[in-house]
Design an enzyme around this catalytic site. Structure first.
Site, mmCIF file in Angstrom:
data_model
loop_
_atom_site.group_PDB
_atom_site.id
_atom_site.type_symbol
_atom_site.label_atom_id
_atom_site.label_comp_id
_atom_site.label_asym_id
_atom_site.label_seq_id
_atom_site.Cartn_x
_atom_site.Cartn_y
_atom_site.Cartn_z
ATOM 1 N N PRO A 98 0.825 -1.211 0.000
ATOM 2 C CA PRO A 98 0.000 0.000 0.000
ATOM 3 C C PRO A 98 0.864 1.269 0.000
ATOM 4 C CG PRO A 98 -0.737 -1.544 1.692
ATOM 5 C CD PRO A 98 0.507 -2.108 1.106
ATOM 6 N N GLY A 102 2.972 3.524 5.472
ATOM 7 C CA GLY A 102 3.967 3.247 6.510
ATOM 8 C C GLY A 102 4.638 1.896 6.321
ATOM 9 N N GLY A 104 6.756 1.226 3.743
ATOM 10 C CA GLY A 104 7.995 1.348 2.972
ATOM 11 C C GLY A 104 7.817 1.156 1.480
ATOM 12 N N SER A 105 6.640 1.501 0.939
ATOM 13 C CA SER A 105 6.395 1.239 -0.486
ATOM 14 C C SER A 105 7.428 1.943 -1.368
ATOM 15 C CB SER A 105 4.975 1.644 -0.882
ATOM 16 O OG SER A 105 4.748 3.000 -0.596
ATOM 17 N N ALA A 107 10.526 3.026 -0.651
ATOM 18 C CA ALA A 107 11.871 2.443 -0.517
ATOM 19 C C ALA A 107 11.927 1.085 -1.206
ATOM 20 C CB ALA A 107 12.241 2.303 0.965
ATOM 21 N N ALA A 108 10.831 0.310 -1.121
ATOM 22 C CA ALA A 108 10.827 -1.031 -1.721
ATOM 23 C C ALA A 108 10.874 -0.943 -3.248
ATOM 24 C CB ALA A 108 9.596 -1.805 -1.258
ATOM 25 N N ASP A 149 13.937 2.146 6.940
ATOM 26 C CA ASP A 149 13.126 1.518 5.883
ATOM 27 C C ASP A 149 14.016 0.855 4.833
ATOM 28 O OD1 ASP A 149 11.117 2.736 7.275
ATOM 29 O OD2 ASP A 149 10.143 3.627 5.532
#
Ligand code: MEV
Length: 310
Positions: A98, A102, A104-105, A107-108, A149
């Site tokens: 999502p 919160g 870490g979308s 950073a991922a 993150d």
């Protein structure tokens, strides 16, 4: 160059210690394996350069024309780190994490892109190097991030994180269940981190006392998780949440979900990540997962995710 490369990276959940981690206290975070970002690379036509399609965001980027976008900056950082010229490739990124929750979308997605690109070029970056590059992009979006993150996402392991120190992973002696409830309200980390900073500057002693207490809770939580004394974890979450309220990063919607989880029998619940919206987590027994998930939905959660830590 390889014909096609795909790399994925997990999302993350902060178990304990968000915000105080920005001020040098430890925090515990774990990867969430089934909410992931993916980058897929195929070779492009000659002289087309590096193209990025982010389907979920409806974004089409090129390194030549939209160099300032975070995803292009990530690609540029990887090329510079590997001393490579811009290749003719197409990178497709997608994510089931999502956005602004919160987890870490951002950073991922950066990490998946960096991982895929370095692998495609035949020089996979170590988690440490990848994490350092993602951190550069995180700074553009989040101001003064602690780096937790990018670290947990690139190392893909539970981490006990202290800003500026070598990464420590930790063991989970007995796996435990978490139910994650999403308020559906964006959690804008830059804003909540900025608001806490202003409040800390206005009242340093009071805030530092709270950060110290949070740090102590994190150390106790790490010991409990490593020792497998799971009956302590819920209570520690409640204590952490009490401090998060004091620094004003909770919200009515988060509180509704936390209360619903506790009323339905969860031993502990707290917000996770930047707060102000985004996600909360509840520590639950395996047999409570469905009932507490249902209670969260009734209390307004737009998404409920069950995960097992360890
Ligand atoms: C965000 O996931 C966690 C915060 O502690 C900010 C940070 O560590 O950079 C709120």
């Amino acid at each position: 160059m390889m014909a096609e490369t795909t790399a994925t990276t997990p999302g993350k959940i902060i178990l304990f210690g968000e915000h105080s981690v920005v001020y040098g206290q430890p925090a515990l975070a774990v990867p969430i394996q089934h909410a992931r970002a993916e980058a897929q690379i195929t070779n492009g036509d000659p002289n087309t350069g590096l193209i990025i399609h982010a389907e979920d965001l409806n974004l089409n980027l090129t390194l030549k024309e939209t160099a300032e976008h975070g995803l292009c900056q990530m690609a540029r950082l990887v090329l510079d780190a590997l001393k490579r010229d811009e290749p003719d490739i197409v990178i497709r990124v997608r994510s089931s994490i999502p956005i602004a929750g919160g987890m870490g979308s951002g950073a991922a997605v950066s990490a998946a892109l960096g991982k895929a690109l370095s692998e495609h070029l035949g020089e996979p970056l170590s988690p440490d190097r990848l994490s350092a590059l993602v951190y550069e992009v995180e700074k553009i979006y989040h101001g003064t991030p602690s780096g937790i993150d990018n670290t947990v996402i690139c190392f893909e392991q539970p981490v006990y994180f202290i800003k500026g120190q070598a990464v420590e992973t930790f063991g989970v002696k007995k796996p435990f269940d978490l139910v994650i409830g999403d308020t559906g309200i964006p959690s804008l980390t830059k804003e909540t981190v900025g608001a806490v900073r202003e409040a800390w500057q206005a009242n340093p002693q009071r805030y530092e006392a709270v950060f110290n207490e949070m740090g102590e809770i994190v150390r106790r939580a790490r010991s409990a998780i490593e020792a497998g004394t799971l009956d302590e974890i819920g209570g520690l979450m409640n204590q952490n949440q009490e401090r998060l309220r004091r620094i004003k990063v909770s919200s009515p919607e988060l509180e509704m979900l936390i209360e619903a989880a506790l009323d339905a029998g969860a031993a502990g619940a707290k917000l996770s990540g930047g707060g102000g919206g985004g996600n909360m987590i509840a520590f639950v027994e395996p047999e409570q997962v469905d009932e507490i998930g249902e209670a969260l939905r009734k209390a307004g959660a737009v998404r409920v995710i069950h995960t097992v830590v360890g």
